[in-house]
Design an enzyme around this catalytic site. Sequence first.
Site, PDB file in Angstrom:
ATOM      1  N   ILE A 113      -3.886   4.774  40.236  1.00 55.66           N
ATOM      2  CA  ILE A 113      -3.927   5.761  39.155  1.00 55.66           C
ATOM      3  C   ILE A 113      -3.027   6.943  39.490  1.00 55.66           C
ATOM      4  CG2 ILE A 113      -5.848   7.149  40.020  1.00 55.66           C
ATOM      5  CD1 ILE A 113      -6.937   7.026  37.077  1.00 55.66           C
ATOM      6  N   ARG A 153      -4.710  -0.893  41.395  1.00 54.36           N
ATOM      7  CA  ARG A 153      -3.936  -0.481  40.218  1.00 54.36           C
ATOM      8  C   ARG A 153      -3.848   1.034  40.321  1.00 54.36           C
ATOM      9  NH1 ARG A 153      -5.917  -4.337  35.185  1.00 54.36           N
ATOM     10  NH2 ARG A 153      -6.664  -6.045  36.435  1.00 54.36           N
ATOM     11  N   ASP A 203      -1.213 -12.629  34.816  1.00 51.12           N
ATOM     12  CA  ASP A 203      -2.462 -13.045  34.178  1.00 51.12           C
ATOM     13  C   ASP A 203      -2.493 -14.537  33.863  1.00 51.12           C
ATOM     14  OD1 ASP A 203      -3.622 -10.589  34.314  1.00 51.12           O
ATOM     15  OD2 ASP A 203      -3.529 -10.137  32.173  1.00 51.12           O
ATOM     16  N   CYS A 260     -12.003  -5.986  37.343  1.00 50.45           N
ATOM     17  CA  CYS A 260     -11.808  -7.106  38.257  1.00 50.45           C
ATOM     18  C   CYS A 260     -11.258  -6.627  39.594  1.00 50.45           C
ATOM     19  CB  CYS A 260     -10.843  -8.124  37.652  1.00 50.45           C
ATOM     20  SG  CYS A 260     -11.485  -8.989  36.208  1.00 50.45           S
ATOM     21  N   LYS A 301      -6.937  -8.420  23.743  1.00 49.89           N
ATOM     22  CA  LYS A 301      -7.782  -7.382  24.338  1.00 49.89           C
ATOM     23  C   LYS A 301      -6.934  -6.272  24.959  1.00 49.89           C
ATOM     24  CE  LYS A 301      -8.969  -7.802  28.540  1.00 49.89           C
ATOM     25  NZ  LYS A 301      -9.120  -7.121  29.823  1.00 49.89           N
ATOM     26  N   ASN A 302      -5.856  -6.658  25.636  1.00 48.78           N
ATOM     27  CA  ASN A 302      -5.039  -5.670  26.338  1.00 48.78           C
ATOM     28  C   ASN A 302      -4.158  -4.849  25.398  1.00 48.78           C
ATOM     29  OD1 ASN A 302      -6.134  -6.327  28.806  1.00 48.78           O
ATOM     30  ND2 ASN A 302      -4.507  -7.770  29.342  1.00 48.78           N
ATOM     31  N   ARG A 332     -15.515 -10.856  29.209  1.00 49.90           N
ATOM     32  CA  ARG A 332     -14.801  -9.586  29.112  1.00 49.90           C
ATOM     33  C   ARG A 332     -13.519  -9.734  28.307  1.00 49.90           C
ATOM     34  NH1 ARG A 332     -12.589  -8.125  33.798  1.00 49.90           N
ATOM     35  NH2 ARG A 332     -11.752  -6.369  32.625  1.00 49.90           N
TER      36      ARG A 332
END
Length: 426
Positions: free
Chosen positions: A127, A125, A308, A120, A22-23, A400
């Site tokens: 920006i 994180r 993760d 999540c 997914k990432n 997700r």
Amino acid sequence: MDKFVVRGGNPLLGTIKVSGAKNSALPCMAAAILTEDEVILENIPQVNDIETERKLLTSMGAEVELGYGRAQHRTRIKCAILSDPVAKYEIVKTMRASSLVLGPLIARTGIARVAMPGGCAIGGRPIDLHINGLEAMGATITQDHGYLEARADRLKGAHIVFDKITVTGTEDLLMAATLAEGESVFENCAREPEVTDLAALLIAMGAKIEGAGTGTIRIQGVSKLHGARHRINPDRIEAGTFLIAGAITGGDLNIDCCEPKHLGALISKLEQCGVKIDVGADHVRVRSGGELKAADITTEEYPGFPTDMQAQYMALATQAEGTSTVIENIFENRFMHVQELIRMGANIMISGRTATVRGKTPLQSAAVMCSDLRASASLVLAALVADGETILDRVYHLDRGYEHFEEKLRGVGAQIRRMGDVFGKK
């Protein structure tokens, strides 16, 4: 809201096939913005974040076809016309990766309006790293009412040193630099496989990139990119989650269609715990080596132990003899699964960014709450060895990022179902 019901006690036996990452898929889908031509992506996972990205690109005017039938893991994206270069909040509010369209949008159209990212709640994180980089490349950026608006006639190459290693920041600015005027040099870049996967797609589209996968990346901007076909990397976090599933249940599990070289830190740690690991070209077999032994981890940027995988490893640590120390260096709020594990009988103490896990403790079934994607996986792993039936609420977090999670586990002997299903149904 969907719930899982998990009955513990079964060792997992058999083979699980790993899906696409997914990432990797999310930035590669965003990269299609950079060209008018068709981009075909293969090995796309069927997870909710991919559907959100499809809606996002479609809302901007792109044509996006997610495959079905035999081509169910393929997507075709054509951004011939981007009539509305806006990442709307109502679409991206559940997804952290929304900031990934900022760079390609401004590079392609000269304007981008992007809602601040959701997803999540595991910590900040920032920006700011995206904003500072784009401003260094000549963009003018303003913020109002929860949106970032960026404008530039054409971005210009720049020398950027990231204040801290950032995966999405590296990816976002890498995409922007492909169409910038002149050369860009980025230092202190993320080295994750997802970055190199994106770079491989961009190079296939005609970008001139050197150094992806190292701390320094050089990009020579071009005036135009073209379409390409690209296969997404296997999901290293999904593979790691299932490796721990095999280890924690004392099973014999073959994790197929993965990339073992992306799993080095986890494999090394599992071997320290006494788990037997056999590594093949595209698979890893995990087998019980007897009693699990405690081992410490510290999360780090790739190639270190991935943040993760921290929650999943903590579930394993509850079943290991001795005391394990888990230090979380990446996100400041990534211990939300701890209280739920304690509800199941785990002995865990938290002090700042350090969790101390004392094992082996027998886990018991309980009603628990999933707080984020990887915490959800951790609770499923714990439930696989707990006495009785555990009910996990808010498993939409799992959807997700994990494709057919419960079906894959059922296929190797786990007793897991969504509320309303019947045990044994596949």
